[in-house]
Design an enzyme around this catalytic site. Structure first.
Site, PDB file in Angstrom:
ATOM      1  N   HIS A 123      -4.211  -7.446   3.733  1.00 18.37           N
ATOM      2  CA  HIS A 123      -3.963  -6.709   2.495  1.00 18.37           C
ATOM      3  C   HIS A 123      -3.361  -7.702   1.501  1.00 18.37           C
ATOM      4  O   HIS A 123      -2.679  -8.660   1.895  1.00 18.37           O
ATOM      5  CB  HIS A 123      -2.958  -5.600   2.808  1.00 18.37           C
ATOM      6  CG  HIS A 123      -2.681  -4.643   1.698  1.00 18.37           C
ATOM      7  ND1 HIS A 123      -1.820  -4.941   0.668  1.00 18.37           N
ATOM      8  CD2 HIS A 123      -3.120  -3.395   1.447  1.00 18.37           C
ATOM      9  CE1 HIS A 123      -1.740  -3.911  -0.155  1.00 18.37           C
ATOM     10  NE2 HIS A 123      -2.536  -2.956   0.296  1.00 18.37           N
ATOM     11  N   ASP A 200       2.723  -7.756   9.331  1.00 12.74           N
ATOM     12  CA  ASP A 200       2.642  -6.645   8.386  1.00 12.74           C
ATOM     13  C   ASP A 200       2.271  -5.400   9.196  1.00 12.74           C
ATOM     14  O   ASP A 200       1.144  -5.254   9.653  1.00 12.74           O
ATOM     15  CB  ASP A 200       1.563  -6.981   7.339  1.00 12.74           C
ATOM     16  CG  ASP A 200       1.181  -5.789   6.475  1.00 12.74           C
ATOM     17  OD1 ASP A 200       1.656  -4.668   6.734  1.00 12.74           O
ATOM     18  OD2 ASP A 200       0.384  -5.989   5.546  1.00 12.74           O
ATOM     19  N   GLN A 203       0.167  -0.478   8.407  1.00 16.22           N
ATOM     20  CA  GLN A 203      -0.772   0.464   9.028  1.00 16.22           C
ATOM     21  C   GLN A 203      -0.467   0.630  10.516  1.00 16.22           C
ATOM     22  O   GLN A 203      -0.520   1.738  11.049  1.00 16.22           O
ATOM     23  CB  GLN A 203      -2.225  -0.037   8.876  1.00 16.22           C
ATOM     24  CG  GLN A 203      -2.723  -0.146   7.446  1.00 16.22           C
ATOM     25  CD  GLN A 203      -2.927   1.201   6.771  1.00 16.22           C
ATOM     26  OE1 GLN A 203      -3.108   2.229   7.425  1.00 16.22           O
ATOM     27  NE2 GLN A 203      -2.891   1.200   5.455  1.00 16.22           N
ATOM     28  N   LYS A 226       3.763   5.637   4.520  1.00 10.05           N
ATOM     29  CA  LYS A 226       2.572   5.757   5.384  1.00 10.05           C
ATOM     30  C   LYS A 226       2.941   6.423   6.708  1.00 10.05           C
ATOM     31  O   LYS A 226       2.091   6.829   7.478  1.00 10.05           O
ATOM     32  CB  LYS A 226       1.950   4.388   5.636  1.00 10.05           C
ATOM     33  CG  LYS A 226       1.405   3.768   4.360  1.00 10.05           C
ATOM     34  CD  LYS A 226       0.561   2.558   4.622  1.00 10.05           C
ATOM     35  CE  LYS A 226       0.433   1.691   3.400  1.00 10.05           C
ATOM     36  NZ  LYS A 226      -0.666   2.072   2.528  1.00 10.05           N
ATOM     37  N   CYS A 362      -7.318  -3.115  -1.887  1.00 11.94           N
ATOM     38  CA  CYS A 362      -6.345  -4.224  -1.941  1.00 11.94           C
ATOM     39  C   CYS A 362      -6.610  -5.230  -0.827  1.00 11.94           C
ATOM     40  O   CYS A 362      -5.654  -5.796  -0.254  1.00 11.94           O
ATOM     41  CB  CYS A 362      -4.899  -3.730  -1.858  1.00 11.94           C
ATOM     42  SG  CYS A 362      -4.430  -2.649  -3.191  1.00 11.94           S
TER      43      CYS A 362
HETATM   44  N1  PMP Z   1      -0.234  -3.938   4.193  1.00  9.99           N
HETATM   45  C1  PMP Z   1      -1.167  -3.045   4.547  1.00  9.99           C
HETATM   46  C2  PMP Z   1      -2.031  -3.330   5.736  1.00  9.99           C
HETATM   47  C3  PMP Z   1      -1.319  -1.876   3.800  1.00  9.99           C
HETATM   48  O1  PMP Z   1      -2.258  -0.987   4.132  1.00  9.99           O
HETATM   49  C4  PMP Z   1      -0.468  -1.643   2.693  1.00  9.99           C
HETATM   50  C5  PMP Z   1      -0.593  -0.384   1.851  1.00  9.99           C
HETATM   51  N2  PMP Z   1      -1.894  -0.079   1.478  1.00  9.99           N
HETATM   52  C6  PMP Z   1       0.488  -2.599   2.380  1.00  9.99           C
HETATM   53  C7  PMP Z   1       0.586  -3.733   3.150  1.00  9.99           C
HETATM   54  C8  PMP Z   1       1.428  -2.434   1.217  1.00  9.99           C
HETATM   55  O2  PMP Z   1       2.276  -1.362   1.426  1.00  9.99           O
HETATM   56  P1  PMP Z   1       3.194  -0.819   0.222  1.00  9.99           P
HETATM   57  O3  PMP Z   1       2.252  -0.601  -0.940  1.00  9.99           O
HETATM   58  O4  PMP Z   1       3.767   0.452   0.756  1.00  9.99           O
HETATM   59  O5  PMP Z   1       4.203  -1.864  -0.059  1.00  9.99           O
END
Ligand code: PMP
Length: 405
Positions: A123, A200, A203, A226, A362
């Site tokens: 991401h 990270d 998910q 999430k 993203c």
């Molecule tokens: N890493 C992953 C794999 C994600 O799916 C997301 C959210 N789509 C993020 C990071 C970023 O999370 P946040 O927008 O809550 O900071």
């Protein structure tokens, strides 16, 4: 299908309460999960009843709130099996947690020519902070390639690790394919090279229990929203010695013990990283989310969500041109239909009340690696039903018929 009591799980979500055709067909949980009543109640209670801040004021309400705030740190530490409550830093979310590691841990250590390993699997939250840092320090972001399953190719790691490698940044689970790399293998290889690893977990933590000590991960980041918690609250776990060695990133109130007009002395960990009034309602909401989630059989809940994704994929596969980018066994189903643009389909699905997301999610490098301009992503949670699958499939048929005219 696993006998998971989805009706019991689902009844906690006010957004899904209306039993009529307006009930949303919500298939966007990988973007943000819906919020269960206990979490809503915890945040409302704070604004309605608490009347206080934390770590600042001396009145009784402020003191008892500070206690609850800190107890949540211990609760979250236990949830991911972190050794100490102090290893949990409150942030705004995964994005901020990763930026904090970039700026507080890595930046002071990074010399020109040093390397950070990142794969196209990530991401943007686990890519752009490293690109920014590399630019700030004239370091290099080195690519860990993908294998034929679009997972980071861990077998390519030994050749990339060197005396210049300062960090490996890796996701536990892709928000596009739902694929999960072999974290244990990657961490063991990185550690053998003396390289710390940031995972990270935005998910991943939603779909499986996390044990940061068993994983031996150095930094672990996730978001509240999430995981059925509020937005604007996130967590950074770090190994104690690493956190202790880190300088503050944000400056301001309550991150210091004393200051003059010339210099300040930073607070202990983790307060050193939490300048300014924190997201108190967010912390209390996250506390409620973690407590609530633990009343369910999370393994059965996950199996149920995956079975829904299986059913949707099976039905959609009957459509000419359907292509799935789903990693087997995932509850995230990214797909496209050949010759039809994902933006056209998503607009018509929205008209039918089917909520999912289309685009690059993203994750532009991964989308490019998949060889597409974007995908439609239906992400299933334990509050979804077979009726949601039917509505998704009917919605896609409806869109394709209209677009064919
Ligand atoms: N890493 C992953 C794999 C994600 O799916 C997301 C959210 N789509 C993020 C990071 C970023 O999370 P946040 O927008 O809550 O900071």
């Amino acid at each position: 299908m696993t006998p998971f009591d989805f009706a019991d799980f689902r009844r906690h979500f006010p957004a899904l309460a209306a039993d009529n055709s307006d009930t949303p067909c919500y298939l966007d949980s990988a973007a943000t999960a819906l919020t269960p009543q206990p979490v809503i109640q915890a945040t409302v209670n704070y604004y309605q009843n608490a009347g206080a801040t934390v770590h600042r004021s001396q009145h009784k309400a402020a003191q008892s709130l500070t206690q609850r705030f800190e107890q949540t740190r211990a609760q979250v530490a236990e949830f991911i099996n972190a050794p100490r409550a102090e290893d949990i830093v409150w942030t705004r979310g995964t994005t901020e947690s990763i930026n904090l590691v970039a700026q507080s841990y890595l930046r002071p250590r990074l010399q020109p020519g040093d390397e950070i390993i990142v794969s196209p699997f990530e991401h943007h939250a686990n890519l752009v902070p490293w690109l920014m840092l590399a630019e700030q320090c004239r370091a290099r972001v080195v690519t860990l390639p993908l294998n034929d399953q679009y997972l980071p190719d861990i077998t390519a790691l030994p050749a990339l690790l060197s005396s210049r490698t300062r960090l490996l940044a890796l996701s536990q689970m892709s928000n596009v394919t739902g694929g999960q790399p072999d974290l244990a293998a990657a961490i063991a290889l990185a550690h053998a090279n003396g390289t710390p690893v940031l995972v990270d977990g935005a998910q991943g933590i939603v779909h499986e229990a996390v044990d940061v000590q068993a994983l031996d991960v150095d930094f672990y980041a996730f978001s509240g929203h999430k995981l059925y918690g509020p937005t604007g609250i996130g967590v950074l776990y770090g190994k104690s010695d690493l956190l202790e060695s880190m300088v503050p990133w944000h400056g301001g109130g309550k991150m210091l013990t004393q200051t003059t007009l010339q210099a300040f002395t930073p607070q202990q960990v983790p307060q050193r990283f939490e300048a300014g009034t924190p997201n108190i309602a967010g912390v209390l909401g996250l506390s409620a989310a973690v407590a609530w989630l633990q009343t369910f059989d999370r393994v059965a809940a996950e199996q149920y969500s995956v079975a829904l994704a299986d059913a949707a994929e099976k039905e959609l596969a009957k459509i000419a041109g359907f292509r799935s980018f789903r990693h087997a066994g995932s509850s995230v189903l990214a797909f496209d239909i050949a010759e039809v643009h994902h933006s056209d389909i998503i607009a018509l699905l929205a008209e039918k009340g089917v909520a999912l997301r289309a685009g690059q999610h993203c994750a532009q490098p991964l989308t490019e690696a998949l060889g597409v301009s974007g995908t439609l992503r239906a992400s299933f949670a334990p509050y979804n039903t077979l009726q949601d699958v039917t509505r998704l499939v009917a919605g896609v048929h409806f869109a394709l018929e209209l677009l064919a005219d």
